[in-house]
Design a protein around this motif. Structure first.
Motif, PDB file in Angstrom:
ATOM      1  N   TYR A  15     117.768 -21.582 -21.685  1.00  0.00           N
ATOM      2  CA  TYR A  15     118.683 -20.592 -21.360  1.00  0.00           C
ATOM      3  C   TYR A  15     118.702 -19.974 -23.064  1.00  0.00           C
ATOM      4  O   TYR A  15     118.532 -20.586 -24.036  1.00  0.00           O
ATOM      5  CB  TYR A  15     120.031 -20.777 -20.950  1.00  0.00           C
ATOM      6  N   ARG A  16     119.148 -18.475 -23.015  1.00  0.00           N
ATOM      7  CA  ARG A  16     119.387 -17.851 -24.229  1.00  0.00           C
ATOM      8  C   ARG A  16     120.788 -18.124 -24.692  1.00  0.00           C
ATOM      9  O   ARG A  16     121.642 -18.173 -24.225  1.00  0.00           O
ATOM     10  CB  ARG A  16     119.139 -16.488 -23.944  1.00  0.00           C
ATOM     11  N   ASN A  55     121.213 -15.497 -18.635  1.00  0.00           N
ATOM     12  CA  ASN A  55     120.542 -15.891 -19.654  1.00  0.00           C
ATOM     13  C   ASN A  55     119.492 -16.937 -19.464  1.00  0.00           C
ATOM     14  O   ASN A  55     119.124 -17.520 -20.353  1.00  0.00           O
ATOM     15  CB  ASN A  55     121.699 -16.487 -20.747  1.00  0.00           C
TER      16      ASN A  55
END
Length: 301
Positions: A15-16, A55
């Motif tokens: 995930y970001r 995300n």
């Protein structure tokens, strides 16, 4: 668009991170607890990582972390002491339990020693039949066919398949609105609506018991016992919730787990039937994850 697996599945998620982070992406491996409004993943250390669903870059499901047979046997030992029926008898590494024929757990023989094998099964059958009880064996799947001794003469593949779920404990204060008592009272029985004799409900070997009641919304039983390796467990049972959507079940169980932690327990467990989907959902909301599967089998002679 991410296609999420069932809650409780072990996953790895990329995930970001927040803008400006270095590196911009990261990964987390653990059991999936929630996907909305935030994704929540519980790692093997017990930490819960949270991030927005938007995300997520990649998702992969993983197999459950292997659990050693010795760990399964140790937990089954603690669980057997926590639900021992009203009469117990050790026989060649098996613990035989009898409890007026009420509940499978209190009326079954469980192999708790490496020495337990099929040679004892005829004597186990005789012990139960002498008490006018159906002979049953409580067998964890990893302690059965692969061990090489599993009895071949069984009625079918088993009955009342169940899962044992576990979680780590935190040293939290319990919710003061949850009433704790050493014995179940009339209000507890009204909410539980179970027909389990008091002497079966209040039986424990080398441990402590408590019964929790949350207003007119939920009741449950908790028992603290030790396994042979020295780990202290708190086990939840007879969890009955009037309204599963009210949050009462989660508040009650958290209070009982906190009570267990105050008695020195470091891990909690919950055994649920494979067909008990409501309690399974509650267990996932409490961050319980699968430890092992088990079932009851009836030997034929």
């Amino acid at each position: 668009m991410v296609s999420w697996p069932e809650l409780g599945t072990r996953v790895t998620v990329r995930y970001r991170r927040p803008d400006g982070s270095v590196p911009p992406l990261t990964d987390v491996i653990g059991h999936l607890l929630d996907t909305t409004p935030l994704v929540r993943v519980r790692t093997k250390t017990g930490a819960v990582v949270e991030f927005a669903p938007g995300n997520v870059v990649a998702l992969r499901t993983l197999s459950d972390v292997p659990v050693r047979a010795s760990e399964i046997r140790a937990l089954e030992h603690a669980a057997a002491l926590a639900w021992p029926g009203v009469e117990q008898h050790w026989l060649d590494g098996w613990l035989l339990r009898a409890g007026h024929g009420v509940t499978y757990g209190a009326n079954s023989a469980v192999p708790l020693s490496n020495s337990a094998d099929q040679a004892a099964i005829p004597a186990i059958v005789d012990w139960y039949r002498s008490r006018d009880l159906t002979p049953r064996l409580a067998i964890a799947d990893r302690l059965s066919p692969a061990s090489g001794w599993y009895p071949q003469r069984l009625t079918g593949a088993g009955e009342h398949a169940n899962r044992v779920l576990v979680r780590e404990l935190r040293a939290d204060e319990h919710d003061p609105s949850v009433r704790l008592s050493a014995r179940p009272d009339d209000a507890w029985f009204r909410l539980c609506q179970c027909e389990i004799p008091v002497d079966v409900l209040t039986a424990v070997v080398d441990g402590e018991l408590v019964f929790g009641t949350l207003a007119n919304a939920a009741v449950a039983r908790a028992a603290v016992t030790d396994d042979p390796d020295g780990t202290r467990w708190v086990g939840l049972s007879t969890v009955c919730v009037a309204d599963l959507n009210s949050g009462a079940g989660r508040a009650l169980c958290e209070a009982l787990l906190a009570w267990g932690a105050s008695r020195g327990a470091t891990r909690g467990y919950l055994r649920i039937g494979d067909d008990n989907h409501a309690t399974a959902d509650l267990a996932r909301s409490l961050s319980f994850v699968l430890h092992h599967r088990a079932r009851y089998v009836t030997p034929t002679t």
